[in-house]
Design a protein around this motif. Structure first.
Motif, PDB file in Angstrom:
ATOM      1  N   LEU A 171     -20.429   7.028 -45.996  1.00  0.00           N
ATOM      2  CA  LEU A 171     -20.181   6.273 -44.765  1.00  0.00           C
ATOM      3  C   LEU A 171     -19.604   7.176 -43.683  1.00  0.00           C
ATOM      4  O   LEU A 171     -18.704   7.970 -43.944  1.00  0.00           O
ATOM      5  N   SER A 172     -20.128   7.038 -42.503  1.00  0.00           N
ATOM      6  CA  SER A 172     -19.572   7.708 -41.323  1.00  0.00           C
ATOM      7  C   SER A 172     -18.883   6.644 -40.479  1.00  0.00           C
ATOM      8  O   SER A 172     -19.515   5.689 -40.030  1.00  0.00           O
ATOM      9  N   ASP A 173     -17.574   6.788 -40.317  1.00  0.00           N
ATOM     10  CA  ASP A 173     -16.776   5.783 -39.610  1.00  0.00           C
ATOM     11  C   ASP A 173     -16.205   6.416 -38.348  1.00  0.00           C
ATOM     12  O   ASP A 173     -15.342   7.279 -38.420  1.00  0.00           O
ATOM     13  N   ARG A 174     -16.707   6.005 -37.193  1.00  0.00           N
ATOM     14  CA  ARG A 174     -16.275   6.581 -35.917  1.00  0.00           C
ATOM     15  C   ARG A 174     -15.599   5.504 -35.070  1.00  0.00           C
ATOM     16  O   ARG A 174     -16.096   4.384 -34.960  1.00  0.00           O
ATOM     17  N   GLU A 175     -14.456   5.860 -34.484  1.00  0.00           N
ATOM     18  CA  GLU A 175     -13.685   4.902 -33.696  1.00  0.00           C
ATOM     19  C   GLU A 175     -14.191   4.856 -32.260  1.00  0.00           C
ATOM     20  O   GLU A 175     -14.550   5.870 -31.676  1.00  0.00           O
ATOM     21  N   ILE A 176     -14.242   3.637 -31.709  1.00  0.00           N
ATOM     22  CA  ILE A 176     -14.570   3.446 -30.299  1.00  0.00           C
ATOM     23  C   ILE A 176     -13.271   3.100 -29.585  1.00  0.00           C
ATOM     24  O   ILE A 176     -12.655   2.074 -29.862  1.00  0.00           O
ATOM     25  N   GLU A 177     -12.842   3.963 -28.699  1.00  0.00           N
ATOM     26  CA  GLU A 177     -11.555   3.765 -28.038  1.00  0.00           C
ATOM     27  C   GLU A 177     -11.636   2.669 -26.977  1.00  0.00           C
ATOM     28  O   GLU A 177     -12.550   2.654 -26.153  1.00  0.00           O
ATOM     29  N   ALA A 178     -10.704   1.748 -27.041  1.00  0.00           N
ATOM     30  CA  ALA A 178     -10.653   0.679 -26.049  1.00  0.00           C
ATOM     31  C   ALA A 178     -10.191   1.239 -24.708  1.00  0.00           C
ATOM     32  O   ALA A 178      -9.377   2.164 -24.657  1.00  0.00           O
ATOM     33  N   GLN A 198      -3.069  -1.897 -23.905  1.00  0.00           N
ATOM     34  CA  GLN A 198      -3.792  -1.040 -24.846  1.00  0.00           C
ATOM     35  C   GLN A 198      -5.175  -1.543 -25.243  1.00  0.00           C
ATOM     36  O   GLN A 198      -6.119  -0.773 -25.305  1.00  0.00           O
ATOM     37  N   GLY A 199      -5.308  -2.805 -25.557  1.00  0.00           N
ATOM     38  CA  GLY A 199      -6.564  -3.280 -26.113  1.00  0.00           C
ATOM     39  C   GLY A 199      -6.665  -2.957 -27.593  1.00  0.00           C
ATOM     40  O   GLY A 199      -5.718  -2.443 -28.216  1.00  0.00           O
ATOM     41  N   VAL A 200      -7.831  -3.230 -28.188  1.00  0.00           N
ATOM     42  CA  VAL A 200      -8.050  -2.994 -29.618  1.00  0.00           C
ATOM     43  C   VAL A 200      -9.269  -2.087 -29.774  1.00  0.00           C
ATOM     44  O   VAL A 200     -10.350  -2.407 -29.274  1.00  0.00           O
ATOM     45  N   ASN A 201      -9.093  -0.974 -30.462  1.00  0.00           N
ATOM     46  CA  ASN A 201     -10.198  -0.041 -30.679  1.00  0.00           C
ATOM     47  C   ASN A 201     -11.282  -0.661 -31.558  1.00  0.00           C
ATOM     48  O   ASN A 201     -10.995  -1.459 -32.446  1.00  0.00           O
TER      49      ASN A 201
END
Length: 483
Positions: free
Chosen positions: A55-62, A202-205
């Motif tokens: 699995l490749s897990d990449r974060e999307i910044e809010a 901040q929001g949620v990533n």
């Protein structure tokens, strides 16, 4: 003979069968043991390793919420920038020099930074950050080089990549800097409004989860899951940029004219408690909060020859620039407090507008001779004149008529015994004498603004209560939180 041969053959087959049985049993036992070891004893560990490989897990910044002034002008905003990363496992001796030369030139690295980059290309793993939060023009320059026909043979696209992130921008730079604050490298609010309302802003990533094959290549979009980021809320402040600019211009003139340690000021709507402007100079540029901006501080840093002491001094001045004196510090109120003494005395009917007092330049209190700032004295004056002249002996006399109990009742009533609760971090607590700590000397000195320490925002809040007819309001800076 034939019977003996058959018997020996049967025995031999039985022995071989037994040996084979033992071998199979041992192999099966070993297999079961290994299975038990992997599945039961260490199942969680190996399951996580398998998932990490597959699995490749990449974060999307809010995107952090925008901060506006009361007129809709943008005071703080997040914009898209890019992190540059490399995959060392895909870097070969053939393309390493080309890649290092490209990044060194575009990013403007010196020899030391280039050496660090070379070390990164030899690291283990598939993801190493080279540079964070670079502008689009840098990303574009790198992409154009990699995609040029002459450079495709180096396969730089396999080992160099970009990921979107955000960077905080403050269009007005220094304007209201100790009020707005700034964010850290992880987009977390560190000072001012940015810190106090960090959770709302901040929001949620989000995340992009992709299934990969043995070669770590994405299998198909059908196996990709995207969890969208939720952008942060925006804030509408009570600050008016025009009033803020006017306040800061005046304070800057005073700062420079008197070579002061600092200047501060607050403009407040007395009917609502809304803060229309708040400044604590010298301040700083929110886009570069760790840079010293005040010439006086810069000169003192330059004079220091010891490297360690120079670094300590610079750090101390940076911290000082961040500090919002109007909220985070206290001071002895001085003669402004006479306003509250006049209000209290009128309310308690111990004086009226025609009450007169003759100031000779000083007054005797116990063993102390307390002087007026006009040593020759103001002569005979009524209450209005005494307040206008800021006459110490007059207000010492008023304080003694008021008495300790009534003095402290109004000191508390105007909000000087507790924080205001303004929506900014680090509000200082007042430092004051409690009612049972006052003697005649303490009461007399407190009556013309000595003895007790309060914050500037407390003073402004209390003065607003005088101006609006007696309503003590809670000061505030955010008028609206917008989804």
């Amino acid at each position: 003979k034939g019977g003996n041969v058959m018997n020996r053959f049967k025995k031999l087959c039985t022995s071989r069968a037994f040996v084979m049985f033992l071998v199979i049993a041992l192999l099966l036992g070993a297999g079961v043991s290994r299975l038990f070891y992997f599945q039961i004893l260490n199942g969680k560990e190996y399951s996580e390793k398998a998932q990490n490989q597959q699995l490749s897990d990449r974060e999307i910044e809010a995107r952090r919420g925008t901060i506006y002034d009361s007129q809709g002008n943008v005071l703080a905003q997040s914009a898209t920038v890019y992190n540059i990363f490399i995959d060392p496992s895909k870097i070969t001796d053939k393309n390493r020099t080309v890649l290092v030369d490209l990044l060194t030139e575009v990013l403007g690295y010196n020899s030391e930074k280039r050496d660090e980059l070379v070390e990164k290309t030899h690291k283990e793993g598939k993801y190493v950050i080279v540079e964070r939060k670079v502008e689009y023009k840098i990303r574009k320059a790198l992409a154009e080089f990699m995609d040029a026909d002459d450079n495709k043979k180096y396969k730089l696209r396999n080992c160099l990549g970009f990921e979107e992130t955000t960077r905080r921008y403050y269009p007005y730079g220094k304007l209201a800097s100790p009020v707005l604050g700034f964010v850290g490298s992880d987009n977390q609010g560190l000072e001012g409004i940015e810190a106090y309302y960090d959770e709302a802003l901040q929001g949620v990533n989000g995340r992009i989860i992709t299934v990969a094959d043995a070669a770590s290549k994405s299998i198909s979009d059908d196996f990709e899951t995207t969890i969208p980021a939720e952008d942060g809320n925006s804030l509408v402040l009570t600050l008016n940029s025009s009033i803020q600019h006017t306040l800061e211009t005046g304070l800057q003139d005073i700062l420079e004219e008197y070579d002061a340690k600092g200047t501060y000021g607050v403009v407040m709507d007395v009917q609502t408690g809304a803060v229309l402007a708040m400044a604590s100079l010298p301040g700083y540029d929110c886009n570069n909060p760790r840079t010293v901006v005040y010439d006086k501080y810069i000169e003192e840093i330059k004079k220091e020859t010891d490297a360690d002491k120079k670094a300590e001094l610079e750090s101390a001045y940076v911290q000082k620039q961040w500090r919002n004196f109007t909220v985070s510090d206290t001071y002895v109120t001085g003669s402004v407090y006479k306003t509250f003494m006049a209000a209290a005395a009128l309310e308690e009917n111990v004086v009226n507008l025609n009450t007169s007092f003759t100031c000779t330049g000083s007054i005797k209190v116990a063993d102390w001779n307390i002087k007026c700032h006009i040593h020759a004295g103001h002569g005979t004056q009524n209450l209005t004149q005494g307040l206008g002249n800021s006459c110490n002996p007059f207000f010492i006399t008023i304080g003694q008529r008021l008495g300790v109990h009534n003095y402290f009742k109004y000191f508390d009533g105007f909000g000087f015994t507790e924080r205001t609760g303004i929506d900014l971090p680090g509000e200082a607590a007042p430092q004051f004498y409690t009612e049972n700590q006052y003697g005649i000397v303490e009461l007399s000195s407190a009556s013309f603004g000595q003895t007790n320490n309060v914050s500037p925002i407390q003073m402004c809040t209390a003065l607003s209560a005088v101006a609006n007819g007696g309503r003590l309001l809670k000061p505030y800076l955010v008028s609206e939180i917008k989804d």
